[in-house]
Design an enzyme around this catalytic site. Structure first.
Site, PDB file in Angstrom:
ATOM      1  N   ASP A   1      48.669  45.647  39.009  1.00 47.77           N
ATOM      2  CA  ASP A   1      47.479  46.313  38.484  1.00 47.77           C
ATOM      3  C   ASP A   1      47.838  47.635  37.827  1.00 47.77           C
ATOM      4  OD1 ASP A   1      45.106  44.910  38.744  1.00 47.77           O
ATOM      5  OD2 ASP A   1      44.856  45.468  40.853  1.00 47.77           O
TER       6      ASP A   1
ATOM      7  N   GLU B   1      35.526  38.438  38.989  1.00 45.07           N
ATOM      8  CA  GLU B   1      35.225  38.861  40.370  1.00 45.07           C
ATOM      9  C   GLU B   1      33.719  39.100  40.559  1.00 45.07           C
ATOM     10  OE1 GLU B   1      37.616  42.092  41.839  1.00 45.07           O
ATOM     11  OE2 GLU B   1      36.393  42.318  43.643  1.00 45.07           O
TER      12      GLU B   1
ATOM     13  N   ASP C   1      45.624  47.060  42.988  1.00 47.77           N
ATOM     14  CA  ASP C   1      45.287  48.443  43.338  1.00 47.77           C
ATOM     15  C   ASP C   1      44.389  48.472  44.579  1.00 47.77           C
ATOM     16  OD1 ASP C   1      43.014  47.523  42.102  1.00 47.77           O
ATOM     17  OD2 ASP C   1      42.835  49.185  40.688  1.00 47.77           O
ATOM     18  N   SER C   2      44.058  47.281  45.117  1.00 50.42           N
ATOM     19  CA  SER C   2      43.436  47.202  46.441  1.00 50.42           C
ATOM     20  C   SER C   2      44.375  47.796  47.490  1.00 50.42           C
ATOM     21  CB  SER C   2      43.087  45.745  46.800  1.00 50.42           C
ATOM     22  OG  SER C   2      44.198  44.898  46.582  1.00 50.42           O
TER      23      SER C   2
HETATM   24  O1  KIV Z   1      43.417  44.864  43.463  1.00 50.47           O
HETATM   25  C1  KIV Z   1      43.127  43.705  43.771  1.00 50.47           C
HETATM   26  O2  KIV Z   1      43.393  43.222  44.876  1.00 50.47           O
HETATM   27  C2  KIV Z   1      42.414  42.899  42.782  1.00 50.47           C
HETATM   28  C3  KIV Z   1      41.857  41.597  43.252  1.00 50.47           C
HETATM   29  C4  KIV Z   1      40.592  41.850  43.994  1.00 50.47           C
HETATM   30  C5  KIV Z   1      41.669  40.644  42.136  1.00 50.47           C
HETATM   31  O3  KIV Z   1      42.268  43.297  41.669  1.00 50.47           O
END
Ligand code: KIV
Length: 273
Positions: free
Chosen positions: A85, A183, A46-47
């Protein structure tokens, strides 16, 4: 045949397994490049909200947004495991809602889903596992908690907080997640959580002793346009390379060097006067 969740579950370093390598991707070319490097897992994170859509946090993507990008990633037919995610609010409103949302990501092509949080997520994880959906956990600096945390702050900096993190990790393992992303915690805490579990940990800003590492595609490649966080090692400066290439193109167009004969279709015989 791509790596399965049970394959990843068996990857504990202290039992002799190689560290898990995971990188995020959000579209077909990105997934193709990542997969060609032979990583174990691709996270459709979800980044997406931050690094692709330009938001300040991850709270601004929906299940539909995530499914759209999962479909793009699996179009690359990666050999790596694809985990997606579950975005904020897609698993907080009841287990039925959570299972339906996870199913949307699985039908889009993901092989498992990741969710953030500890003991409070056990009921949802049970329901997802009842629906045969493998689940990855995520603890520590969980970005969906940014408002509750009051910013992106390193977590587990006191004995009490470490004890809570260990209890959350144990609860997730007991609930049946196949791996846990850890994290933004001190390295010593990453080590301690990893030692306490039978399932693998995948660290991002959690030191060198976790059972694997994950980085965000744009951070790893110097494409994020911001100064990297302490835990990022940029392996390339593609942002600069892209701007340099487009500047050369701009100059060639403005000065009549592009297109040249090599980029121009030849005149058909009939049109030669
Ligand atoms: O959304 C993402 O990129 C993540 C990573 C930071 C583990 O959850």
């Amino acid at each position: 045949m791509s790596l399965s969740a049970p394959d990843l579950r068996s990857r504990k370093r202290r039992r002799g397994a190689a560290p898990i390598v995971m990188v995020t991707a959000y579209d077909e070319p990105g997934a193709r490049y990542v997969d060609a490097a032979g990583v174990d897992a691709i996270l459709v994170g979800d980044s997406l909200a931050n690094v692709v859509l330009g938001h300040a946090d991850t709270l601004h993507v929906s299940v539909e947004d995530m499914a759209h990008h999962v479909r793009a990633v699996v179009a690359a037919s990666p050999a790596a495991h694809v985990v997606a995610d579950l975005p904020w609010l897609s698993y907080h409103l009841g287990v039925h809602d959570a299972v339906r949302n996870a199913a949307t990501l699985i039908r889009a092509g993901a092989q498992s889903v990741k969710l953030e949080g500890g003991r409070e997520r056990v009921e949802v994880i049970d329901a997802l596992r009842d629906a045969e959906i493998p689940v990855m956990g995520h603890l520590g600096l969980t970005p969906q908690s940014v408002l509750a945390f009051g910013g992106f702050k390193v977590q587990a900096r006191t004995h009490d907080a470490v004890d809570r993190l260990l209890a959350d990790a144990a609860a997730l393992q007991e609930a049946g997640v196949y791996a846990i992303v850890i994290e933004g915690v001190p390295g010593v805490v990453g080590t301690r959580v990893t030692e306490s579990l039978e399932i693998p940990t995948i660290g991002i800003g959690a030191g060198p002793d976790t059972d694997g590492q994950v980085l965000v595609f744009h951070d790893l490649l110097g494409l994020s346009g911001r100064s990297p966080a302490k835990f990022v090692r940029p392996y390339a400066d593609l942002g600069t390379a892209i701007t340099e290439a487009i500047t050369r193109y701009r100059d060639d167009v403005r000065e009549g060097r592009f297109p040249g004969p090599a980029e121009t279709y030849a005149t058909p015989a009939e049109l030669v006067e």
